[in-house]
Enzyme design. Structure first.
Site, PDB file in Angstrom:
ATOM      1  N   LYS A  84      43.070  39.572  48.849  1.00 43.36           N
ATOM      2  CA  LYS A  84      42.576  40.695  48.051  1.00 43.36           C
ATOM      3  C   LYS A  84      41.214  41.128  48.577  1.00 43.36           C
ATOM      4  O   LYS A  84      40.364  40.276  48.882  1.00 43.36           O
ATOM      5  CB  LYS A  84      42.482  40.258  46.592  1.00 43.36           C
ATOM      6  N   SER A 126      44.511  39.471  36.098  1.00 46.16           N
ATOM      7  CA  SER A 126      44.841  40.103  37.371  1.00 46.16           C
ATOM      8  C   SER A 126      45.619  39.212  38.326  1.00 46.16           C
ATOM      9  O   SER A 126      46.177  39.706  39.309  1.00 46.16           O
ATOM     10  CB  SER A 126      43.557  40.575  38.060  1.00 46.16           C
ATOM     11  N   SER A 173      44.494  43.547  38.672  1.00 49.20           N
ATOM     12  CA  SER A 173      43.890  44.330  39.733  1.00 49.20           C
ATOM     13  C   SER A 173      44.373  43.888  41.113  1.00 49.20           C
ATOM     14  O   SER A 173      44.180  44.584  42.104  1.00 49.20           O
ATOM     15  CB  SER A 173      42.360  44.208  39.669  1.00 49.20           C
TER      16      SER A 173
END
Length: 570
Positions: A79, A177, A153
Site C-alpha cells: 500500500k 481498512s 482504504s
C-alpha cells in the site's frame, strides 16, 4: 493470462512450482507485470509492477538459500502509505510524495525473508476512507464486479491479490481498512494486535491506532507473513511485544443478539449470508453465546465522533495548511473536521477515560472467547458512493470501527457469496494477543469436520420441540425438500406424538421435510438416541437422491392414524 499460472496465487503453489523447477521468480514477475498492464483501467496501482523495479530483488534472491528464507520468491504488493526504498511514498497525494531513505520495518523484514515487492498500490487518500474511491489516481474497481466498490482504504492491495498480481499484499488498518477490502474481494484479511507489527515507515492516519495488515487467499500465507514481521522494533515508538496466545479453540464463540443492520443494494442478500454464516459457526464445536454488542457500537461511534479526528489532523494538518487544494476534496473535509475546535484538551481526556472503561468491559466480555460479526453490512456501487460519499463510507465501518480502539486483533474470513460474484465475509475478534484463538477458529471454519445430510420430518424440524437436539449435535439447516412419491406418514401413539415415515411399494405420496447437515463425529451419538420404532435409514428425495433420514419400522403403522393426506408433519 498465462494458462500455466492460476489467477489465485498462493505461497504453497509458488513454492511447489519453484521446487519442481518449472517456474522461477523471474517468470512469475513477468506474468505479474503483464497482468497489471492488462488491468490498468482498474486503478489498482500508483507505482505499477515493472521488471526494472523488481530486478534488483530477483538478483538478490540468487544469493539466498530458499531453505533459509521462508518467503523466498514470494511476490507482494505494498500500500502506498508504506515506505519501499527506491519508490516515492505518496499516500495517494502527489503533492505529499517523498523519497524514503529505506524500507518500512515490515517491508525490510519481508525482503529479508525472501519476499520481493512488485509495486505500490492505490488507496483512499491518506488512508481516510473505507470505499476505495477517494483517490486522485482513480477509483479502484472491485476485483469481481467492476461497478461495485473495492473497499478502502487498502483498495489496491486487496484487488492486486484478488486479480493475481501478488501472492499477498500489505495494507493498513485504523478503522477497518485491512478487513473491508478483504471481504469485498473474497480474501482473508489479517489485522494483528495493535503494535505487534511495527509501523515505522508508515504514513500515520491515527498513529495510536494504526496497524499494518496482510491480504491473502489462504490462512497459512498470512501466518507466514505474521511470523516474518511480528516483533518489537527498537526504533519504533509504537512497537511493542504482543505474544500470541496458543493455537487452541476459544471457550466460547460470541455472536450479536437481535437483528443487525444491513444496507446498500444487496442488503437482503447480505443478511441471508450472515444467517448462513451463523449457522455454520454453530457447527464448529465451540459453545455459542448471543451477546449484546452495544459496547462495540459505542466504541465505533467515537472514532469519528470523538477527538481521534484531531489525531488525524495532528499528523497531516501542517501539510494541508501549506498546500491548500492538494488533497482530495472529501478527504480534506474529513481531516479538517479535526481542526474544528470542537475538541479541547479536557474532551480528549474525557473520551480517553471513557474508552479505557470500554476496553476493560470488552476484555471481560471476550475473555477466552472470540466474537464474530459481519465484516460489512453491505456494499455499494461506485456511483452510489460518488453521489453520497459521507454516509455510504460511514456505514462501511459499522462492524469494523471499534476494533483498534478496543485493542483487539481480528481476521476477516471469506464466507461464501451473498449473490453471484458478490463475496461475503465475517470477521473474528479476540483480545490483544489472541491471534492463536483466531487461527484455531479459522482452521476449523476452513476445514470443517466431514458431515452427512439428514432428512427430518417431525419434531426435529425448525421451531419444533426437538430442534434443540439438532443444534446440540452441531447440525445446521440446509433446505426444505420433499420425499419421492413413495412414502406414507403415520401419527404414532407416543407422547408427544411423532410421525412415522414408511416407504411403500405403491400408493405413496411426496411429503414435505427438511434437510440438515450434521458432522459425522456427532452423528453416531445422535442416531443412538433415537427410540424405536423410529430409526435412521435412507430417505429418497423427490430428485431421486438418497440421504440419511428418519424412517419408521412398518409394524408401527398398524393401528396408527394415516396422515399422508396432510402432506407432512406440519
Amino acid at each position: 493470462m498465462s494458462a500455466a499460472t492460476p489467477l489465485r496465487l498462493t505461497m504453497s503453489w509458488l513454492k511447489d512450482r519453484y521446487a519442481q523447477g518449472d517456474l522461477s521468480p523471474e517468470t512469475i514477475a513477468e506474468e505479474i507485470v503483464r497482468r497489471s498492464t492488462a488491468d490498468a483501467e482498474k486503478n489498482i496501482w500508483i507505482a505499477p509492477p515493472s521488471m526494472d523495479r523488481i530486478r534488483p530483488y530477483l538478483e538478490r534472491l540468487r544469493s539466498m538459500d530458499p531453505k533459509d528464507a521462508p518467503l523466498w520468491g514470494i511476490p507482494f504488493a505494498v500500500k502506498d502509505n508504506i515506505d519501499v526504498a527506491g519508490l516515492p511514498t505518496t499516500a495517494a497525494c502527489s503533492a505529499y510524495a517523498y523519497e524514503p531513505e529505506g524500507h518500512a520495518t515490515v517491508v525490510e523484514r519481508l525482503v529479508a525473508a525472501g519476499a520481493f515487492p512488485v509495486g505500490k498500490t492505490n488507496l483512499d487518500q491518506f488512508a481516510t476512507g473505507l470505499v476505495g474511491t477517494r483517490s486522485p489516481y482513480g477509483e479502484t474497481h472491485n476485483a469481481l464486479r467492476p461497478e461495485l466498490i473495492s473497499g478502502g482504504s487498502s483498495s489496491g492491495s486487496a484487488v492486486a491479490v484478488a486479480r493475481g498480481q501478488a501472492a499477498f499484499a500489505l495494507g493498513t488498518d485504523t478503522a477497518g481498512s485491512g478487513r473491508v477490502p478483504a471481504a469485498l474481494n473474497g480474501l482473508y484479511g489479517w489485522k494483528p494486535s495493535v503494535g505487534a507489527w511495527p509501523t515505522k515507515g508508515v504514513v500515520p492516519a491515527c498513529a495510536s491506532l494504526d496497524c499494518v495488515t496482510a491480504f491473502a487467499h489462504e490462512l497459512e500465507d498470512m501466518l507466514l507473513v505474521d511470523a516474518a514481521v511480528r516483533g518489537v522494533d527498537a526504533d519504533d515508538a509504537w512497537s511493542k511485544s504482543v505474544p500470541r496466545s496458543p493455537v487452541e479453540l476459544p471457550s466460547r464463540l460470541l455472536v450479536p443478539e437481535g437483528p443487525l443492520t444491513f444496507y446498500g443494494p444487496y442488503a437482503a442478500e447480505y443478511e441471508a449470508a450472515w444467517e448462513a454464516a451463523v449457522a455454520k459457526l454453530e457447527t464448529l464445536g465451540v459453545p455459542m453465546e448471543r451477546v449484546d454488542v452495544e459496547l462495540f457500537k459505542q466504541a465505533a461511534s467515537i472514532l469519528y465522533g470523538g477527538p481521534w479526528v484531531a489525531e488525524r489532523w495532528a499528523g497531516l494538518g501542517s501539510f494541508l495548511e501549506a498546500n491548500p487544494g492538494a488533497a482530495f476534496p472529501v478527504t480534506e473535509a474529513i481531516l479538517r473536521s479535526g481542526a474544528s475546535g470542537a475538541y479541547d484538551a479536557a474532551s480528549v481526556f474525557t473520551a480517553t477515560h471513557r474508552l479505557q472503561a470500554m476496553k476493560l468491559e470488552a476484555k471481560k466480555l471476550l475473555a477466552g472467547g472470540v466474537l464474530a460479526m459481519p465484516t460489512c453490512g453491505g456494499t455499494w456501487t461506485r456511483e452510489q458512493v460518488r453521489n453520497d460519499p459521507i454516509a455510504t463510507n460511514s456505514l462501511m465501518g459499522l462492524y469494523t470501527n471499534h476494533c483498534n480502539l478496543l485493542d483487539l486483533c481480528a481476521v476477516a474470513v471469506p464466507s461464501g457469496a451473498a449473490a453471484p460474484a458478490l463475496p461475503f465475509g465475517i470477521t473474528l475478534f479476540a483480545c490483544a494477543g489472541g491471534e492463536g484463538l483466531l487461527e484455531s477458529v479459522v482452521r476449523r471454519w476452513a476445514q470443517p469436520a466431514p458431515t452427512t445430510l439428514v432428512a427430518v420430518c417431525g419434531l426435529h424440524m425448525r421451531g419444533l420441540p426437538l430442534e434443540k437436539q439438532m443444534r446440540e449435535h452441531r447440525a445446521r439447516f440446509v433446505r426444505e425438500d420433499r420425499t419421492a412419491a413413495k412414502y406414507r406418514m403415520y401419527k404414532l401413539p407416543t407422547t408427544p406424538a411423532k410421525p412415522g415415515l414408511v416407504k411403500t411399494p405403491q400408493g405413496g405420496a411426496s411429503l414435505r421435510l427438511e434437510v440438515w447437515e450434521m458432522p459425522l463425529e456427532t452423528f453416531g451419538a445422535f442416531v443412538a438416541g433415537i427410540p424405536a420404532p423410529l430409526g435412521i435409514g435412507k430417505v429418497e428425495l423427490q430428485d431421486g437422491t438418497e440421504v440419511a433420514g428418519f424412517v419408521c419400522e412398518s409394524f408401527a403403522a398398524q393401528g396408527a392414524d394415516d396422515i399422508t393426506a396432510q402432506g407432512g408433519w406440519r
